[in-house]
Motif scaffolding. Structure first.
Motif, PDB file in Angstrom:
ATOM      1  N   ASP A  96      63.019  45.903   7.316  1.00 13.06           N
ATOM      2  CA  ASP A  96      64.275  45.334   6.819  1.00 13.06           C
ATOM      3  C   ASP A  96      65.087  44.906   7.788  1.00 13.06           C
ATOM      4  N   CYS A  97      65.264  45.207   9.010  1.00 14.96           N
ATOM      5  CA  CYS A  97      66.051  44.902  10.237  1.00 14.96           C
ATOM      6  C   CYS A  97      65.245  44.323  11.210  1.00 14.96           C
ATOM      7  N   ALA A  98      64.038  44.224  11.474  1.00 16.07           N
ATOM      8  CA  ALA A  98      63.347  43.619  12.493  1.00 16.07           C
ATOM      9  C   ALA A  98      63.833  42.123  12.577  1.00 16.07           C
ATOM     10  N   PRO A  99      64.119  41.392  11.906  1.00 17.86           N
ATOM     11  CA  PRO A  99      64.582  39.813  12.193  1.00 17.86           C
ATOM     12  C   PRO A  99      65.936  39.881  12.713  1.00 17.86           C
ATOM     13  N   TRP A 100      66.749  41.031  12.742  1.00 17.47           N
ATOM     14  CA  TRP A 100      67.916  41.123  13.209  1.00 17.47           C
ATOM     15  C   TRP A 100      68.213  41.759  14.549  1.00 17.47           C
ATOM     16  N   VAL A 101      67.107  42.378  15.118  1.00 13.91           N
ATOM     17  CA  VAL A 101      67.139  42.995  16.608  1.00 13.91           C
ATOM     18  C   VAL A 101      66.488  41.767  17.489  1.00 13.91           C
ATOM     19  N   ASP A 102      66.716  42.357  18.891  1.00 19.21           N
ATOM     20  CA  ASP A 102      65.863  41.706  19.900  1.00 19.21           C
ATOM     21  C   ASP A 102      64.297  41.894  19.716  1.00 19.21           C
ATOM     22  N   THR A 103      63.758  43.118  19.797  1.00 20.84           N
ATOM     23  CA  THR A 103      62.392  43.261  19.823  1.00 20.84           C
ATOM     24  C   THR A 103      62.190  44.383  19.033  1.00 20.84           C
ATOM     25  N   VAL A 104      60.868  44.604  18.368  1.00 21.48           N
ATOM     26  CA  VAL A 104      60.369  45.701  18.019  1.00 21.48           C
ATOM     27  C   VAL A 104      59.172  45.786  18.565  1.00 21.48           C
ATOM     28  N   ASP A 105      58.884  47.069  19.237  1.00 20.18           N
ATOM     29  CA  ASP A 105      57.506  47.293  20.242  1.00 20.18           C
ATOM     30  C   ASP A 105      56.696  48.335  19.327  1.00 20.18           C
TER      31      ASP A 105
END
Length: 159
Positions: A96-105
């Motif tokens: 839900d929030c991945a497109p709205w944060v800088d990175t997801v590792d």
């Protein structure tokens, strides 16, 4: 079977497909996912993303949060939000929030990188075996472009 690094990209309407595909492909091998948002969640984020972010960020331990607040003030260091492999609800909220944060590792049990989602969910890099890459290509169809990166190229460089 050897793994190779792949770059994935999508237009804005393909972002949910890309994010879902990357999370599904890496989760079986991941120890945890780490979300980073330097200045917090993007202000343009929809309500569902804001709720997911506040839920995930609210899970931090108070002592760790206090240290993180102190570090941010001192050195502008961001404290990542971490979601463990077995946390089904947490992984759903990442989508839900991945497109709205800088990175997801996504990190392996040895803390090695398995993949990264960045650029608002429009691009990602991840390591896959050839069979897994083919299955992923079938799953995402034309919504996501998948390219194999040359061997011995640093996983984080797309240029």
């Amino acid at each position: 079977m050897a793994n190779h690094w792949y770059a994935l990209s999508a237009e804005s309407d393909g972002v949910p497909v890309l994010v879902g595909a990357v999370l599904t492909a890496t989760r079986p091998y991941a120890l945890l996912a780490e979300l980073r948002a330097k200045d917090g969640l993007d202000p343009a984020a929809p309500q569902i993303a804001a709720e997911a972010w506040s839920t995930l960020a609210g899970r931090r331990r108070r002592g760790f949060e206090a240290i993180g607040t102190w570090l941010r003030r001192l050195a502008r260091v961001e404290v990542p939000v971490r979601v463990a492999h077995g946390d089904d609800d947490g992984w759903a909220r990442i989508a839900d929030c991945a497109p709205w944060v800088d990175t997801v590792d996504m990190l392996s049990p040895g803390q090695l990188p398995l993949g990264r989602i960045h650029e608002g969910g429009r691009s990602a890099v991840l390591t896959l075996g050839d069979d897994e890459a083919q299955r992923l290509a079938v799953t995402v169809g034309t919504a996501v472009v998948i390219e194999r990166l040359p061997d011995r190229r640093p996983w984080y460089k797309l240029d």
